[in-house]
Structure formats: C-alpha cells, structure tokens
Design a protein around this motif. Structure first.
Motif, PDB file in Angstrom:
ATOM      1  N   UNK A 132     -13.907  -7.829  -7.720  1.00  0.00           N
ATOM      2  CA  UNK A 132     -13.029  -8.841  -7.134  1.00  0.00           C
ATOM      3  C   UNK A 132     -12.708  -8.498  -5.680  1.00  0.00           C
ATOM      4  N   UNK A 133     -12.498  -7.211  -5.384  1.00  0.00           N
ATOM      5  CA  UNK A 133     -12.239  -6.796  -3.998  1.00  0.00           C
ATOM      6  C   UNK A 133     -13.449  -7.104  -3.114  1.00  0.00           C
ATOM      7  N   UNK A 134     -14.637  -6.783  -3.615  1.00  0.00           N
ATOM      8  CA  UNK A 134     -15.856  -7.042  -2.847  1.00  0.00           C
ATOM      9  C   UNK A 134     -16.049  -8.540  -2.615  1.00  0.00           C
ATOM     10  N   UNK A 135     -15.792  -9.330  -3.632  1.00  0.00           N
ATOM     11  CA  UNK A 135     -15.931 -10.778  -3.493  1.00  0.00           C
ATOM     12  C   UNK A 135     -14.934 -11.321  -2.471  1.00  0.00           C
ATOM     13  N   UNK A 136     -13.713 -10.825  -2.496  1.00  0.00           N
ATOM     14  CA  UNK A 136     -12.702 -11.262  -1.528  1.00  0.00           C
ATOM     15  C   UNK A 136     -13.137 -10.924  -0.104  1.00  0.00           C
TER      16      UNK A 136
ATOM     17  N   UNK B   1      -8.745  -6.014   0.410  1.00  0.00           N
ATOM     18  CA  UNK B   1      -7.832  -5.658  -0.681  1.00  0.00           C
ATOM     19  C   UNK B   1      -7.999  -4.165  -0.929  1.00  0.00           C
ATOM     20  N   UNK B   2      -6.973  -3.399  -0.600  1.00  0.00           N
ATOM     21  CA  UNK B   2      -7.026  -1.948  -0.763  1.00  0.00           C
ATOM     22  C   UNK B   2      -5.853  -1.470  -1.594  1.00  0.00           C
ATOM     23  N   UNK B   3      -6.105  -0.531  -2.469  1.00  0.00           N
ATOM     24  CA  UNK B   3      -5.035   0.156  -3.178  1.00  0.00           C
ATOM     25  C   UNK B   3      -4.687   1.368  -2.329  1.00  0.00           C
ATOM     26  N   UNK B   4      -3.448   1.475  -1.839  1.00  0.00           N
ATOM     27  CA  UNK B   4      -3.094   2.622  -0.998  1.00  0.00           C
ATOM     28  C   UNK B   4      -3.426   3.968  -1.637  1.00  0.00           C
ATOM     29  N   UNK B   5      -3.384   4.034  -2.945  1.00  0.00           N
ATOM     30  CA  UNK B   5      -3.694   5.291  -3.620  1.00  0.00           C
ATOM     31  C   UNK B   5      -5.163   5.669  -3.482  1.00  0.00           C
ATOM     32  N   UNK B   6      -6.016   4.709  -3.126  1.00  0.00           N
ATOM     33  CA  UNK B   6      -7.443   4.983  -2.943  1.00  0.00           C
ATOM     34  C   UNK B   6      -7.778   5.409  -1.516  1.00  0.00           C
ATOM     35  N   UNK B   7      -6.805   5.374  -0.608  1.00  0.00           N
ATOM     36  CA  UNK B   7      -7.034   5.735   0.789  1.00  0.00           C
ATOM     37  C   UNK B   7      -6.740   7.224   0.956  1.00  0.00           C
TER      38      UNK B   7
ATOM     39  N   UNK C 123       0.533   0.746   4.378  1.00  0.00           N
ATOM     40  CA  UNK C 123       1.772   0.424   3.659  1.00  0.00           C
ATOM     41  C   UNK C 123       2.807  -0.154   4.612  1.00  0.00           C
ATOM     42  N   UNK C 124       2.940   0.445   5.799  1.00  0.00           N
ATOM     43  CA  UNK C 124       3.915  -0.044   6.782  1.00  0.00           C
ATOM     44  C   UNK C 124       3.592  -1.481   7.202  1.00  0.00           C
ATOM     45  N   UNK C 125       2.323  -1.768   7.432  1.00  0.00           N
ATOM     46  CA  UNK C 125       1.927  -3.126   7.830  1.00  0.00           C
ATOM     47  C   UNK C 125       2.191  -4.124   6.700  1.00  0.00           C
ATOM     48  N   UNK C 126       1.847  -3.749   5.481  1.00  0.00           N
ATOM     49  CA  UNK C 126       2.078  -4.642   4.341  1.00  0.00           C
ATOM     50  C   UNK C 126       3.575  -4.902   4.154  1.00  0.00           C
ATOM     51  N   UNK C 127       4.382  -3.864   4.293  1.00  0.00           N
ATOM     52  CA  UNK C 127       5.834  -4.039   4.138  1.00  0.00           C
ATOM     53  C   UNK C 127       6.408  -4.897   5.253  1.00  0.00           C
TER      54      UNK C 127
END
Length: 78
Positions: free
Chosen positions: A31-35, A43-49, A59-63
């Motif tokens: 789904x991330x690749x398709x997006x 679409x990134x999970x911060x825990x994967x960075x 995280x700061x930008x998203x917040x």
C-alpha cells in the motif's frame, strides 16, 4: 468484533480475519508503494527510520501539519 491494532479498520469490513505478522507487513508495504508510485504520497512509519535526526524531523513536520497523535506507539528511546 475483535480489534487488531495497528491494522487498518478497513479489514474489519470483510468476512475474513485481519492479516497479522508478515502478511500484514507485506500488505502495508504494498500500500505504501502504491501510494508513492500512484499518487506521489510518502507513507513512512517513524519506527522504520533508522536516523534519529530524520525520524525526529519527520515527526516534527507531521505534528506541525496534523497535530500530535492521540495514541502513540512506543518510539525509539522511550
């Protein structure tokens, strides 16, 4: 209805149980690749960075754009 976090609630609309483990991860990655390829949406999970600096910046930008998350998963260093 049984809740299966963090899988999207859309799976609860089907008759089959929500995927778990590697199947859920594979579907989320697809789904991330398709997006990205279809819509140019990242679409990134911060825990994967891996980079602490980059993770904190994301995280700061998203917040800033969307507000703080109501339910946080455990973050790096917590």
């Amino acid at each position: 209805m049984t809740r299966h976090a963090p899988i999207s609630r859309i799976y609860h609309m089907a008759d089959a149980p929500a995927p778990t483990g590697q199947e859920a991860e594979a579907r989320n990655q697809a789904a991330r690749e398709q997006a990205w390829h279809g819509l140019g949406i990242v679409v990134l999970d911060p825990e994967d960075v891996a980079s602490e600096w980059l993770r904190a910046a994301l995280i700061a930008e998203a917040e800033t754009r969307y507000g703080r998350r109501r339910h946080r998963r455990r973050q790096h260093g917590d």
